[in-house]
Structure formats: structure tokens, C-alpha cells
Design a protein around this motif. Structure first.
Motif, PDB file in Angstrom:
ATOM      1  N   GLU A 104      11.779 -73.776  -4.465  1.00  0.00           N
ATOM      2  CA  GLU A 104      11.039 -73.687  -5.602  1.00  0.00           C
ATOM      3  C   GLU A 104       9.645 -74.181  -5.399  1.00  0.00           C
ATOM      4  OE1 GLU A 104      12.726 -75.528  -9.113  1.00  0.00           O
ATOM      5  OE2 GLU A 104      12.776 -77.630  -7.993  1.00  0.00           O
ATOM      6  N   VAL A 105       8.788 -73.710  -6.210  1.00  0.00           N
ATOM      7  CA  VAL A 105       7.289 -74.000  -6.044  1.00  0.00           C
ATOM      8  C   VAL A 105       6.988 -74.986  -7.245  1.00  0.00           C
ATOM      9  CG1 VAL A 105       4.998 -73.401  -5.287  1.00  0.00           C
ATOM     10  CG2 VAL A 105       6.721 -72.407  -4.328  1.00  0.00           C
ATOM     11  N   ILE A 106       6.695 -76.131  -7.422  1.00  0.00           N
ATOM     12  CA  ILE A 106       6.253 -77.014  -8.515  1.00  0.00           C
ATOM     13  C   ILE A 106       4.791 -77.321  -8.320  1.00  0.00           C
ATOM     14  CG2 ILE A 106       8.779 -77.345  -9.021  1.00  0.00           C
ATOM     15  CD1 ILE A 106       8.493 -80.160  -7.725  1.00  0.00           C
ATOM     16  N   PRO A 107       4.185 -77.822  -9.551  1.00  0.00           N
ATOM     17  CA  PRO A 107       3.244 -78.798  -9.276  1.00  0.00           C
ATOM     18  C   PRO A 107       3.647 -80.279  -8.746  1.00  0.00           C
ATOM     19  CG  PRO A 107       3.672 -78.157 -11.395  1.00  0.00           C
ATOM     20  CD  PRO A 107       4.681 -77.891 -10.592  1.00  0.00           C
ATOM     21  N   THR A 108       2.874 -80.663  -7.511  1.00  0.00           N
ATOM     22  CA  THR A 108       3.241 -82.024  -7.030  1.00  0.00           C
ATOM     23  C   THR A 108       3.511 -82.938  -7.910  1.00  0.00           C
ATOM     24  OG1 THR A 108       2.099 -81.333  -4.915  1.00  0.00           O
ATOM     25  CG2 THR A 108       2.275 -83.563  -5.259  1.00  0.00           C
ATOM     26  N   ALA A 109       2.659 -82.969  -9.004  1.00  0.00           N
ATOM     27  CA  ALA A 109       3.007 -84.036 -10.119  1.00  0.00           C
ATOM     28  C   ALA A 109       4.217 -84.126 -10.674  1.00  0.00           C
ATOM     29  CB  ALA A 109       1.735 -83.998 -11.071  1.00  0.00           C
ATOM     30  N   ASP A 110       5.012 -82.950 -10.528  1.00  0.00           N
ATOM     31  CA  ASP A 110       6.330 -82.737 -10.975  1.00  0.00           C
ATOM     32  C   ASP A 110       7.408 -82.813 -10.146  1.00  0.00           C
ATOM     33  OD1 ASP A 110       5.137 -82.369 -13.328  1.00  0.00           O
ATOM     34  OD2 ASP A 110       5.549 -80.156 -13.424  1.00  0.00           O
ATOM     35  N   GLU A 111       7.199 -83.575  -8.973  1.00  0.00           N
ATOM     36  CA  GLU A 111       8.279 -83.859  -7.988  1.00  0.00           C
ATOM     37  C   GLU A 111       9.348 -84.678  -8.578  1.00  0.00           C
ATOM     38  OE1 GLU A 111       6.680 -85.581  -4.169  1.00  0.00           O
ATOM     39  OE2 GLU A 111       5.634 -83.726  -3.699  1.00  0.00           O
ATOM     40  N   ASP A 141       5.085 -65.606   1.895  1.00  0.00           N
ATOM     41  CA  ASP A 141       6.064 -64.608   1.326  1.00  0.00           C
ATOM     42  C   ASP A 141       7.422 -65.307   0.726  1.00  0.00           C
ATOM     43  OD1 ASP A 141       7.542 -62.400   0.671  1.00  0.00           O
ATOM     44  OD2 ASP A 141       7.817 -61.617   2.924  1.00  0.00           O
ATOM     45  N   PHE A 142       7.407 -65.355  -0.499  1.00  0.00           N
ATOM     46  CA  PHE A 142       8.443 -65.904  -0.996  1.00  0.00           C
ATOM     47  C   PHE A 142       9.617 -64.884  -1.217  1.00  0.00           C
ATOM     48  CE2 PHE A 142       5.431 -69.059  -1.578  1.00  0.00           C
ATOM     49  CZ  PHE A 142       5.946 -70.373  -1.178  1.00  0.00           C
ATOM     50  N   ARG A 143      10.636 -64.981  -0.745  1.00  0.00           N
ATOM     51  CA  ARG A 143      11.683 -63.757  -1.117  1.00  0.00           C
ATOM     52  C   ARG A 143      13.015 -64.352  -2.138  1.00  0.00           C
ATOM     53  NH1 ARG A 143      11.887 -61.332   5.314  1.00  0.00           N
ATOM     54  NH2 ARG A 143       9.861 -61.356   5.422  1.00  0.00           N
ATOM     55  N   VAL A 144      12.545 -64.955  -3.105  1.00  0.00           N
ATOM     56  CA  VAL A 144      13.241 -65.202  -4.319  1.00  0.00           C
ATOM     57  C   VAL A 144      12.565 -64.388  -5.471  1.00  0.00           C
ATOM     58  CG1 VAL A 144      14.286 -67.273  -3.120  1.00  0.00           C
ATOM     59  CG2 VAL A 144      12.115 -67.436  -4.314  1.00  0.00           C
ATOM     60  N   PRO A 145      13.282 -64.170  -6.303  1.00  0.00           N
ATOM     61  CA  PRO A 145      12.733 -63.394  -7.475  1.00  0.00           C
ATOM     62  C   PRO A 145      11.606 -64.048  -8.271  1.00  0.00           C
ATOM     63  CG  PRO A 145      15.134 -62.961  -7.403  1.00  0.00           C
ATOM     64  CD  PRO A 145      14.707 -63.831  -6.550  1.00  0.00           C
ATOM     65  N   ARG A 146      12.015 -65.482  -8.467  1.00  0.00           N
ATOM     66  CA  ARG A 146      11.048 -66.117  -9.423  1.00  0.00           C
ATOM     67  C   ARG A 146       9.730 -66.496  -8.866  1.00  0.00           C
ATOM     68  NH1 ARG A 146      12.988 -72.257 -10.366  1.00  0.00           N
ATOM     69  NH2 ARG A 146      11.007 -73.026 -11.423  1.00  0.00           N
ATOM     70  N   PHE A 147       9.461 -66.495  -7.554  1.00  0.00           N
ATOM     71  CA  PHE A 147       8.221 -66.664  -6.888  1.00  0.00           C
ATOM     72  C   PHE A 147       7.773 -65.450  -6.001  1.00  0.00           C
ATOM     73  CE2 PHE A 147      10.275 -70.740  -7.537  1.00  0.00           C
ATOM     74  CZ  PHE A 147       9.311 -71.503  -8.244  1.00  0.00           C
ATOM     75  N   ALA A 148       8.380 -64.122  -6.213  1.00  0.00           N
ATOM     76  CA  ALA A 148       8.230 -63.134  -5.240  1.00  0.00           C
ATOM     77  C   ALA A 148       6.689 -62.791  -5.530  1.00  0.00           C
ATOM     78  CB  ALA A 148       8.705 -61.778  -6.057  1.00  0.00           C
ATOM     79  N   THR A 149       5.990 -63.034  -6.454  1.00  0.00           N
ATOM     80  CA  THR A 149       4.488 -62.632  -6.628  1.00  0.00           C
ATOM     81  C   THR A 149       3.498 -63.559  -6.255  1.00  0.00           C
ATOM     82  OG1 THR A 149       4.441 -63.212  -8.872  1.00  0.00           O
ATOM     83  CG2 THR A 149       5.041 -60.956  -8.347  1.00  0.00           C
TER      84      THR A 149
END
Ligand SMILES: [Zn+2]
Length: 279
Positions: A119-126, A27-35
């Protein structure tokens, strides 16, 4: 600003609770990742990078590790943030409205509160989020020469500001900044060029950070005074000790300000005016 040792400990605790576990809910409670729903994803590891936390996940599926997607939950605690591990459906110790991320597994509920970055990002973009960091004092890739080189590239900057600049080196917050300057006899406002032994100062900071990885009670100097039940009283050399006598010379410790006004709490410095003469 958190210190590198608290982030290192947080990563170790999260890794212990989550590594190898499959999420039963997210459960991500920030607008960008809410879904975003990571149910079924498996946490492979949690690692600290400077003051950043990287929680790496592998997509569920039969395709073998090669064909499966990997994501990273990137977070930064900033001033107020924390991650906490609870038993499943355990009662939270912080207000629910401050929760920004809830991860559930069969064995634990993990909640991130008041996170400065989430934030959630592709691991390759760390690299996009931590690639700018200088050598990590607590990282496996610590490179003293490179850290010294980066700091010396701006010789007129006060050493107290250079040490907090995570592009120079990662892991030092205000406490270790003040303590390592004291141990080197350098005033935090002194320019980098006036520091006689920069490598020695960084070595002190690294030693203090490493000494505090095992305990949540931070100590940079063990007091000879014994507290309750004979346990040594933890203490600092100068940090938070305004008006108290310097442990080396007895002069009252000073509190001052350093850097631009936007820096909030990190502007505060503590120093001994005798051991660390004002430049
Ligand atoms: Zn002193």
C-alpha cells in the motif's frame, strides 16, 4: 513468516539500489493503486520496521523539501513475498503474474513479487501501519525492558507464541523462536511465567539475528564439520532437525505443534525433549 534479518537485508539492498534515485516509471499491480503513478518521485530511503518495509519517497518539484509531499510504499513479505533488484530491463527470476509492484530508475528495475501487503500511504501516517509493533530487535530504538514488560503482561501465554506476537517485540519468526527457546532450555509451550531468564532469552534472539545480517545463509550454530572446500557447514540447534540428535545431549529432536490451527507453518515447533522438558 519471514525473520527480521531477511527483512533487514531486503531493506539494505533496496536502499542501496533506490536511495537518491528518481523513479522513471512505477507500476502498482493491485486494484487499489492501479492508477497511481510515482514517476518523477525520488526515493529518500528504505527502512525496515520489524518485518515491515517502508520505502519513503519525496515528490518531484522545485518547492524545496518543506513544501513537497512525502509518501511511503509500505510492504510486508508474509509467507511468499520478495523484492528483487535487476539491471534495467533485466530478466525477472519470478513469474510476471506474481509481480505486484515495479519501480524503474535510470540504474535499476526493482520488483516486488507476491507481497502480503502493498500500500502507499502518506509518510506521516506510518504509525497507523507499524505503530502497534513492539520494540524492534534490529531497530535503533530496541528497548529490552519494554519488550520484557509487554511479554510478561500475559504470563499464561506460551512463550513460543509470545515471541511471535509482533506487538510484544518485532523481528522474531519461527526459526529464531525455536533456536532461542532451545538456548534458554525452555520448551516453546511453557508459559511466560515459567521462563527463568526472559531477558537472557531475548538477548540470545537479538545476538542470533544480528549475526545473520551480513549473509543470506542463515546460521545459528556453526558446525564443526567442514563441507566442501573447508567452509564450515551452517546449522541450527533444533529448527528443522526432527529425529536428529540434539547437539547438546544427543536425544532425538522433536517436532510439535503450538497455537491455533489458523497459524499455518508457524505452528510447527522443534525442541529437544531432554534439554527443554515439556511443561
Ligand atoms: Zn538436548
Amino acid at each position: 513468516m519471514p525473520e527480521g534479518d531477511s527483512v533487514w537485508r531486503a531493506a539494505a539492498e533496496l536502499h542501496k539500489a533506490l536511495a537518491g534515485q528518481t523513479l522513471t516509471a512505477s507500476d502498482f499491480r493491485v486494484p487499489r493503486f492501479a492508477t497511481l503513478n510515482l514517476t518523477g518521485w525520488t526515493v529518500s530511503e528504505v527502512v525496515p520496521r520489524g518485518k515491515h518495509l517502508l520505502m519513503r519517497l519525496l515528490e518531484s518539484g522545485e518547492a524545496g523539501n518543506d513544501g513537497r509531499r512525502t509518501l511511503t510504499i509500505h510492504s510486508h513479505l508474509k509467507m511468499e513475498g520478495s523484492w528483487q533488484v535487476y539491471a534495467p530491463s533485466g530478466r525477472w527470476r519470478k513469474p510476471g503474474h506474481t509481480a505486484r509492484c515495479v519501480l524503474r530508475t535510470a540504474t535499476a528495475d526493482v520488483v516486488g513479487f507476491s507481497l502480503g501487503i502493498l500500500e502507499v500511504i502518506p509518510t506521516a501516517d506510518e504509525d497507523h501501519v507499524v505503530g502497534h509493533l513492539g520494540p524492534d530487535l534490529l531497530g535503533p530504538d530496541w528497548d529490552m525492558e519494554e519488550a520484557v514488560r509487554r511479554i510478561k503482561a500475559a504470563p499464561d501465554i506460551p512463550i513460543g507464541l509470545a515471541l511471535l506476537d509482533q506487538k510484544n517485540l518485532a523481528g522474531i519468526g519461527n526459526i529464531y523462536r525455536c533456536e532461542s527457546c532451545f538456548l534458554s532450555g525452555v520448551h516453546p509451550a511453557a508459559p511466560v511465567s515459567a521462563v527463568p531468564d526472559l531477558a537472557g532469552l531475548l538477548a540470545d534472539a537479538k545476538r542470533l539475528l544480528e549475526a545473520n545480517l551480513g549473509s543470506a545463509r542463515r546460521v545459528t550454530r556453526e558446525s564443526p564439520l567442514r563441507g566442501v572446500r573447508g567452509v564450515p557447514r551452517p546449522g541450527y540447534w533444533v529448527y528443522g532437525r526432527e529425529h536428529q540428535p540434539c547437539h547438546r545431549c544427543g536425544t532425538p529432536t522433536h517436532r510439535g505443534m503450538l497455537g491455533p490451527a489458523s497459524g499455518m507453518e508457524d505452528r510447527v515447533i522443534y525442541y529437544c525433549p531432554r534439554c527443554q522438558p515439556v511443561p
